[in-house]
Enzyme design. Structure first.
Site, PDB file in Angstrom:
ATOM      1  N   SER A 164     -24.031 -93.795 -30.387  1.00 51.99           N
ATOM      2  CA  SER A 164     -23.829 -94.435 -31.691  1.00 51.99           C
ATOM      3  C   SER A 164     -24.794 -93.786 -32.668  1.00 51.99           C
ATOM      4  O   SER A 164     -25.834 -93.243 -32.250  1.00 51.99           O
ATOM      5  CB  SER A 164     -24.151 -95.928 -31.594  1.00 51.99           C
ATOM      6  N   TYR A 177     -29.049-103.426 -28.849  1.00 51.26           N
ATOM      7  CA  TYR A 177     -28.023-102.382 -28.982  1.00 51.26           C
ATOM      8  C   TYR A 177     -28.659-101.034 -29.346  1.00 51.26           C
ATOM      9  O   TYR A 177     -28.385-100.000 -28.720  1.00 51.26           O
ATOM     10  CB  TYR A 177     -27.012-102.813 -30.045  1.00 51.26           C
TER      11      TYR A 177
HETATM   12  P1  NAD Z   1     -14.374-102.451 -28.246  1.00 53.33           P
HETATM   13  O1  NAD Z   1     -15.008-103.781 -28.144  1.00 53.33           O
HETATM   14  O2  NAD Z   1     -13.036-102.319 -28.868  1.00 53.33           O
HETATM   15  O3  NAD Z   1     -14.314-101.754 -26.824  1.00 53.33           O
HETATM   16  C1  NAD Z   1     -15.338-101.872 -25.875  1.00 53.33           C
HETATM   17  C2  NAD Z   1     -14.711-101.742 -24.507  1.00 53.33           C
HETATM   18  O4  NAD Z   1     -15.735-101.816 -23.501  1.00 53.33           O
HETATM   19  C3  NAD Z   1     -13.728-102.873 -24.212  1.00 53.33           C
HETATM   20  O5  NAD Z   1     -12.610-102.342 -23.528  1.00 53.33           O
HETATM   21  C4  NAD Z   1     -14.544-103.782 -23.312  1.00 53.33           C
HETATM   22  O6  NAD Z   1     -13.745-104.593 -22.472  1.00 53.33           O
HETATM   23  C5  NAD Z   1     -15.295-102.737 -22.508  1.00 53.33           C
HETATM   24  N1  NAD Z   1     -16.396-103.298 -21.740  1.00 53.33           N
HETATM   25  C6  NAD Z   1     -17.357-104.161 -22.161  1.00 53.33           C
HETATM   26  N2  NAD Z   1     -18.160-104.473 -21.120  1.00 53.33           N
HETATM   27  C7  NAD Z   1     -17.686-103.788 -20.045  1.00 53.33           C
HETATM   28  C8  NAD Z   1     -18.077-103.710 -18.694  1.00 53.33           C
HETATM   29  N3  NAD Z   1     -19.132-104.399 -18.219  1.00 53.33           N
HETATM   30  N4  NAD Z   1     -17.375-102.905 -17.857  1.00 53.33           N
HETATM   31  C9  NAD Z   1     -16.307-102.208 -18.309  1.00 53.33           C
HETATM   32  N5  NAD Z   1     -15.880-102.268 -19.575  1.00 53.33           N
HETATM   33  C10 NAD Z   1     -16.570-103.044 -20.428  1.00 53.33           C
HETATM   34  O7  NAD Z   1     -15.428-101.549 -29.044  1.00 53.33           O
HETATM   35  P2  NAD Z   1     -15.422 -99.997 -29.437  1.00 53.33           P
HETATM   36  O8  NAD Z   1     -15.831 -99.925 -30.833  1.00 53.33           O
HETATM   37  O9  NAD Z   1     -14.180 -99.327 -29.007  1.00 53.33           O
HETATM   38  O10 NAD Z   1     -16.657 -99.498 -28.556  1.00 53.33           O
HETATM   39  C11 NAD Z   1     -16.569 -98.442 -27.617  1.00 53.33           C
HETATM   40  C12 NAD Z   1     -17.902 -97.716 -27.556  1.00 53.33           C
HETATM   41  O11 NAD Z   1     -18.158 -97.102 -28.826  1.00 53.33           O
HETATM   42  C13 NAD Z   1     -19.107 -98.615 -27.275  1.00 53.33           C
HETATM   43  O12 NAD Z   1     -20.005 -97.961 -26.392  1.00 53.33           O
HETATM   44  C14 NAD Z   1     -19.735 -98.781 -28.643  1.00 53.33           C
HETATM   45  O13 NAD Z   1     -21.118 -99.048 -28.564  1.00 53.33           O
HETATM   46  C15 NAD Z   1     -19.454 -97.414 -29.241  1.00 53.33           C
HETATM   47  N6  NAD Z   1     -19.535 -97.383 -30.707  1.00 53.33           N
HETATM   48  C16 NAD Z   1     -18.615 -98.027 -31.488  1.00 53.33           C
HETATM   49  C17 NAD Z   1     -18.722 -97.951 -32.869  1.00 53.33           C
HETATM   50  C18 NAD Z   1     -17.754 -98.613 -33.799  1.00 53.33           C
HETATM   51  O14 NAD Z   1     -17.987 -98.556 -35.020  1.00 53.33           O
HETATM   52  N7  NAD Z   1     -16.684 -99.215 -33.343  1.00 53.33           N
HETATM   53  C19 NAD Z   1     -19.784 -97.242 -33.448  1.00 53.33           C
HETATM   54  C20 NAD Z   1     -20.690 -96.612 -32.622  1.00 53.33           C
HETATM   55  C21 NAD Z   1     -20.557 -96.681 -31.255  1.00 53.33           C
END
Ligand code: NAD
Length: 279
Positions: A164, A177
């Site tokens: 991130s 986080y």
């Molecule tokens: P999201 O909530 O849509 O997806 C997260 C996924 O991780 C979901 O499928 C959830 O079920 C899964 N998950 C959570 N705990 C888990 C576990 N213990 N075992 C297996 N799966 C698990 O969110 P997203 O935005 O798609 O996030 C995906 C990644 O991207 C994350 O690591 C997040 O930190 C990172 N990220 C997202 C953003 C953003 O703006 N959306 C920005 C920076 C980083």
């Protein structure tokens, strides 16, 4: 201009990852879902990991299968060692090997610092950091067992850690986080250094603000979106496809010399836009 205007229209080359086997964690939502679909579109067989929400995972599998590649959904909590070991073993049994790991699963448990419980701290570290450690370790064992197969890829394996912008931008109210992502950065770089001699490429993607369920409150009202856009020089909120394209590219041999790098996919968020007119 609406922030979805200019969302990515890239076309993923259908043979870029042909014959490769990809494991994407947290692949039934948001960035993981788009990335799993992108890998399938690029010709890889894909394991769609999920921890809950089987139906959504099966829909992702169906979409990937429509590209003529294999896909299976696999339920496992990435923070549970036994479940991760079982998942990677099963993938090797079913698909023969693992070529690409996208360690994407992640979550937030936000709180002001003095109110943050140990459980909130621990959960985020367990999933976001320890989960990536476990998946990377098990995938690496398979990469080392198999070695380089030149007809498939120039490297013995690729790991993409989903980090991130908060691996470098401090984030008040989210110390768990931001700490987990800072940890991901150093874990990724250390693994990259340790494993490069074995022809394993470890890299990370640092998304900025991407429109997914994890950060809905940051974009789901007009006001919230306008506030968010002040942090994004490129003038739009990111789309999960922005990250999927980066992940497919990084996993491919087009990026064979990219080792230990974090690719910021953030519309310029890490360019300190507050300094554009002052400072
Ligand atoms: P999201 O909530 O849509 O997806 C997260 C996924 O991780 C979901 O499928 C959830 O079920 C899964 N998950 C959570 N705990 C888990 C576990 N213990 N075992 C297996 N799966 C698990 O969110 P997203 O935005 O798609 O996030 C995906 C990644 O991207 C994350 O690591 C997040 O930190 C990172 N990220 C997202 C953003 C953003 O703006 N959306 C920005 C920076 C980083």
């Amino acid at each position: 201009m609406s922030s979805t205007e200019g969302a990515p229209r890239g076309v993923i080359p259908p043979h870029l990852l042909r014959g490769q086997k990809a494991l994407v964690t947290g692949a039934n939502s948001g960035i993981g879902k788009a990335t799993a679909i992108g890998m399938g579109r690029a010709g890889a067989d894909v394991v769609v990991n999920y921890v809950s929400g089987r139906e959504e995972a099966e829909k992702v599998v169906e979409e990937i299968a429509s590209f003529g590649v294999r896909a299976v959904a696999y339920e496992a909590d990435v923070s549970d060692e036994d479940q991760v070991v079982a998942m990677t073993n099963r993938m090797v049994e079913e698909f023969g090997t693992i070529d690409i790991l996208v360690a994407n699963a992640g979550l937030q448990r936000d709180s002001a610092f003095t109110e943050m419980t140990l459980a909130q701290w621990q959960k985020v570290i367990d999933v976001n950091l320890t989960g990536q450690f476990l998946c990377a370790r098990e995938a690496t064992k398979e990469f080392l067992r198999r070695g380089v197969v030149p007809e498939v890829s120039s490297s013995a394996g690729k790991i993409i850690c989903m980090s991130s912008v908060h691996q470098i931008i401090p984030w008040a109210g989210h110390v768990n986080y931001a700490s987990s992502k800072g940890g991901v950065q150093m874990m990724m770089e250390t693994l990259a250094q340790e494993l490069a001699p074995q022809k394993i490429r470890v890299n990370a993607i640092a998304p900025g603000a991407i429109r997914t369920p994890i950060n809905r409150s940051a974009w789901d009202t007009e006001q919230a979106e306008q506030d968010l856009l002040k942090l994004i020089p490129y003038g739009r909120v990111g789309d999960p496809a922005d990250i999927a394209h980066a992940a497919v590219g990084l996993a491919s041999d087009l990026m064979d010399y990219v080792v230990g790098t974090t690719l910021y996919v953030d519309g310029g968020m890490t360019l300190f836009p507050g300094f554009a007119t002052g400072g």
